[in-house]
Design a protein around this motif. Sequence first.
Motif, mmCIF file in Angstrom:
data_model
loop_
_atom_site.group_PDB
_atom_site.id
_atom_site.type_symbol
_atom_site.label_atom_id
_atom_site.label_comp_id
_atom_site.label_asym_id
_atom_site.label_seq_id
_atom_site.Cartn_x
_atom_site.Cartn_y
_atom_site.Cartn_z
ATOM 1 N N ALA A 267 -38.124 -17.732 -70.700
ATOM 2 C CA ALA A 267 -38.892 -18.896 -70.254
ATOM 3 C C ALA A 267 -37.996 -19.765 -69.376
ATOM 4 N N PHE A 268 -38.624 -20.574 -68.541
ATOM 5 C CA PHE A 268 -37.927 -21.570 -67.735
ATOM 6 C C PHE A 268 -38.442 -22.961 -68.100
ATOM 7 N N ASP A 269 -37.571 -23.960 -68.006
ATOM 8 C CA ASP A 269 -38.077 -25.322 -68.068
ATOM 9 C C ASP A 269 -38.349 -25.795 -66.639
ATOM 10 N N LYS A 270 -38.867 -26.995 -66.495
ATOM 11 C CA LYS A 270 -39.280 -27.461 -65.167
ATOM 12 C C LYS A 270 -38.104 -27.684 -64.223
ATOM 13 N N ALA A 271 -36.876 -27.792 -64.764
ATOM 14 C CA ALA A 271 -35.688 -27.955 -63.923
ATOM 15 C C ALA A 271 -35.118 -26.626 -63.458
ATOM 16 N N GLY A 272 -35.699 -25.517 -63.919
ATOM 17 C CA GLY A 272 -35.215 -24.198 -63.538
ATOM 18 C C GLY A 272 -34.191 -23.617 -64.488
ATOM 19 N N ASN A 273 -33.866 -24.317 -65.575
ATOM 20 C CA ASN A 273 -32.957 -23.754 -66.575
ATOM 21 C C ASN A 273 -33.621 -22.547 -67.232
ATOM 22 N N LEU A 274 -32.834 -21.518 -67.479
ATOM 23 C CA LEU A 274 -33.329 -20.242 -67.975
ATOM 24 C C LEU A 274 -33.037 -20.115 -69.470
ATOM 25 N N PHE A 291 -29.299 -21.016 -70.050
ATOM 26 C CA PHE A 291 -28.440 -20.875 -68.881
ATOM 27 C C PHE A 291 -28.819 -21.979 -67.894
ATOM 28 N N VAL A 292 -27.895 -22.883 -67.668
ATOM 29 C CA VAL A 292 -28.168 -24.031 -66.813
ATOM 30 C C VAL A 292 -28.288 -23.592 -65.356
#
Length: 298
Positions: A267-274, A291-292
């Motif tokens: 999944a990804f958050d809205k900031a693109g962190n994996l 993973f930032v």
Amino acid sequence: MNKYFSEKKQWRFLFLLATCFLGCTITFFSCAQEKTDGSPAGYNLAAPKKYNMPNILQEISGIAFLNGNSSTVYAEQDEEGKVFVFPLGSKDYTHTKFAKNGDYEDIAIAKNRVIVLKSNGDLYSFPITETKKTETTQTVETKSILPKGEYEGMYADPTSGQIYVLCKECKQDKKGKYTSGFVLNMHSDGKFVLAKKFNVDGSSIGKLTGRKKGAFRPSALAQHPITKDWYIVSAINKALVLTDAQWKIKAAYHLSSNTFNQPEGIAFDKAGNLYISNEGSDSQYGNILKFVYQRSKK
């Protein structure tokens, strides 16, 4: 005397030549290894932040976020027909029973509904507000909409509400190099209809990772919120595969067993962190690895 120095120079030259060759060889293999075990742009797959799961989620499979907010995780595991909700980094959780026990493989959220994929391709959905209860009676089932086979990976587009499902192992894929995928539309009542099909050509994965991978067996997928590339995880192949928006493979990365015990969710958050979830084992907890994302500066 001149002959002596001449021979000495020859030996020195040979020594330097051998040293140079050895150094170049080491550099070559180091570079090749770096290319093989590298990371997608913006990430370092060798440096995750690890969140261990409570015992009930030792066999954590899929993970999802509501509107890209990673502070709260929605997850399921392979055995119980329950959705688990917990703050990321906490072992305190609530759960909602949505169906009888079974082999549930992935979870997604779209249009304020929680969607769960069963390994046979059946889909279950219920209002996200029902996660405040220990059991819901509002589950809607969609059965036999996908071809017979084994399924593990699903993604829900938060805007359109369309559902993307990839075969792990389907009969129509056995003789070819393609992995079948399906796009489903969700009706307001939570049922699904098949919209279209697509294929992922996984024949280049072994070459891209530098390892013999065998048939492509996807276990999870998600779309990057910024680049719109597709990120596909395969636990069996121990690979992370990137495709463009049209499902053409752009890159593939080997996932080290030292970091990824059994990657089953993404999944990804809205900031693109994996985020990649891993089932546990006798010696390891189930976990979620973060993973930032570092955006390139242009």
